[in-house]
Design an enzyme around this catalytic site. Structure first.
Site, PDB file in Angstrom:
ATOM      1  N   ASP A   1      44.071  71.947  71.511  1.00 55.41           N
ATOM      2  CA  ASP A   1      44.715  73.030  72.252  1.00 55.41           C
ATOM      3  C   ASP A   1      46.196  73.064  71.876  1.00 55.41           C
ATOM      4  O   ASP A   1      46.844  72.027  71.730  1.00 55.41           O
ATOM      5  CB  ASP A   1      44.552  72.802  73.762  1.00 55.41           C
ATOM      6  CG  ASP A   1      44.886  74.032  74.581  1.00 55.41           C
ATOM      7  OD1 ASP A   1      43.963  74.615  75.172  1.00 55.41           O
ATOM      8  OD2 ASP A   1      46.068  74.412  74.614  1.00 55.41           O
ATOM      9  N   ILE A   2      46.729  74.242  71.727  1.00 58.84           N
ATOM     10  CA  ILE A   2      48.124  74.411  71.307  1.00 58.84           C
ATOM     11  C   ILE A   2      49.095  73.959  72.407  1.00 58.84           C
ATOM     12  O   ILE A   2      50.238  73.582  72.113  1.00 58.84           O
ATOM     13  CB  ILE A   2      48.389  75.892  70.913  1.00 58.84           C
ATOM     14  CG1 ILE A   2      49.563  75.999  69.962  1.00 58.84           C
ATOM     15  CG2 ILE A   2      48.591  76.787  72.124  1.00 58.84           C
ATOM     16  CD1 ILE A   2      49.696  77.378  69.317  1.00 58.84           C
TER      17      ILE A   2
ATOM     18  N   ASN B   1      36.475  77.913  82.022  1.00 57.14           N
ATOM     19  CA  ASN B   1      37.035  78.944  82.890  1.00 57.14           C
ATOM     20  C   ASN B   1      36.323  80.268  82.611  1.00 57.14           C
ATOM     21  O   ASN B   1      36.014  80.570  81.450  1.00 57.14           O
ATOM     22  CB  ASN B   1      38.536  79.101  82.628  1.00 57.14           C
ATOM     23  CG  ASN B   1      39.319  77.838  82.983  1.00 57.14           C
ATOM     24  OD1 ASN B   1      38.966  77.132  83.923  1.00 57.14           O
ATOM     25  ND2 ASN B   1      40.363  77.546  82.225  1.00 57.14           N
TER      26      ASN B   1
ATOM     27  N   HIS C   1      34.901  79.051  75.738  1.00 55.90           N
ATOM     28  CA  HIS C   1      35.391  77.753  75.253  1.00 55.90           C
ATOM     29  C   HIS C   1      35.255  76.688  76.323  1.00 55.90           C
ATOM     30  O   HIS C   1      35.407  76.966  77.510  1.00 55.90           O
ATOM     31  CB  HIS C   1      36.845  77.853  74.776  1.00 55.90           C
ATOM     32  CG  HIS C   1      37.789  78.469  75.757  1.00 55.90           C
ATOM     33  ND1 HIS C   1      37.869  79.840  75.966  1.00 55.90           N
ATOM     34  CD2 HIS C   1      38.686  77.919  76.604  1.00 55.90           C
ATOM     35  CE1 HIS C   1      38.784  80.090  76.888  1.00 55.90           C
ATOM     36  NE2 HIS C   1      39.293  78.935  77.299  1.00 55.90           N
TER      37      HIS C   1
HETATM   38  P1  5GP Z   1      41.755  79.547  79.113  1.00 58.10           P
HETATM   39  O1  5GP Z   1      42.947  79.637  80.026  1.00 58.10           O
HETATM   40  O2  5GP Z   1      41.372  80.879  78.535  1.00 58.10           O
HETATM   41  O3  5GP Z   1      40.601  78.807  79.707  1.00 58.10           O
HETATM   42  O4  5GP Z   1      42.215  78.625  77.910  1.00 58.10           O
HETATM   43  C1  5GP Z   1      42.761  79.091  76.718  1.00 58.10           C
HETATM   44  C2  5GP Z   1      43.386  77.922  76.031  1.00 58.10           C
HETATM   45  O5  5GP Z   1      43.666  78.305  74.703  1.00 58.10           O
HETATM   46  C3  5GP Z   1      44.716  77.454  76.661  1.00 58.10           C
HETATM   47  O6  5GP Z   1      44.621  76.092  77.050  1.00 58.10           O
HETATM   48  C4  5GP Z   1      45.736  77.693  75.552  1.00 58.10           C
HETATM   49  O7  5GP Z   1      46.720  76.689  75.508  1.00 58.10           O
HETATM   50  C5  5GP Z   1      44.860  77.706  74.297  1.00 58.10           C
HETATM   51  N1  5GP Z   1      45.410  78.519  73.210  1.00 58.10           N
HETATM   52  C6  5GP Z   1      45.917  79.780  73.304  1.00 58.10           C
HETATM   53  N2  5GP Z   1      46.311  80.223  72.102  1.00 58.10           N
HETATM   54  C7  5GP Z   1      46.039  79.230  71.217  1.00 58.10           C
HETATM   55  C8  5GP Z   1      46.230  79.117  69.802  1.00 58.10           C
HETATM   56  O8  5GP Z   1      46.726  80.005  69.125  1.00 58.10           O
HETATM   57  N3  5GP Z   1      45.826  77.940  69.238  1.00 58.10           N
HETATM   58  C9  5GP Z   1      45.274  76.917  69.970  1.00 58.10           C
HETATM   59  N4  5GP Z   1      44.931  75.825  69.307  1.00 58.10           N
HETATM   60  N5  5GP Z   1      45.075  77.014  71.297  1.00 58.10           N
HETATM   61  C10 5GP Z   1      45.449  78.151  71.918  1.00 58.10           C
END
Ligand code: 5GP
Length: 113
Positions: free
Chosen positions: A31-32, A88, A101
């Site tokens: 995760d970034i 989520n 994811h």
């Molecule tokens: P959500 O909030 O949709 O469950 O999680 C999305 C996740 O994707 C977040 O934890 C966010 O940090 C991660 N994320 C968003 N953009 C990127 C990206 O460009 N690269 C990576 N590796 N992770 C990302």
């Protein structure tokens, strides 16, 4: 860039990311913005929007994602200390990226709900 494209570009390596594991069906990468020392996202290579789109027909991909989460947890040596997987779904569930994811999180004591 539309939101799901971010993960599509990670799968096809158009966007650089630390890929931890990849096979024909899924991709796992760091995760970034990690919320713990280990924070890995596991996604299907073929687009699925979220958990609401899992059906009896495509259920196998989710089992594979979960199975590989535990394998990666072992590889990262957090299987004994423990870890958490989170999916989520939609707005109230906190889903920001509209691409199914699993978050695999560990490497520290996580707070209970
Ligand atoms: P959500 O909030 O949709 O469950 O999680 C999305 C996740 O994707 C977040 O934890 C966010 O940090 C991660 N994320 C968003 N953009 C990127 C990206 O460009 N690269 C990576 N590796 N992770 C990302």
């Amino acid at each position: 860039m539309n939101n799901k494209k971010i993960f599509e570009n990670i799968i096809n390596k158009k966007t650089p990311s630390k890929i931890i594991y990849q096979d024909k069906k899924i991709t796992a990468f760091n995760d970034i913005s990690p919320k713990a020392p280990i924070h890995i996202l596991i996604i299907p290579n073929k687009f699925i929007k979220n958990l609401n789109k899992i059906t009896k027909k495509n259920l196998k991909i989710l089992s594979h994602m979960i199975y590989m989460s535990k394998k990666i947890a072992k590889k990262k040596k957090i299987n004994k200390s423990g870890y958490r997987i989170i999916i989520n779904c939609n707005k109230d569930g906190g889903q920001k990226i509209k691409y199914l994811h699993i978050h695999l999180i560990g490497g520290k004591k996580l707070k209970n709900f």
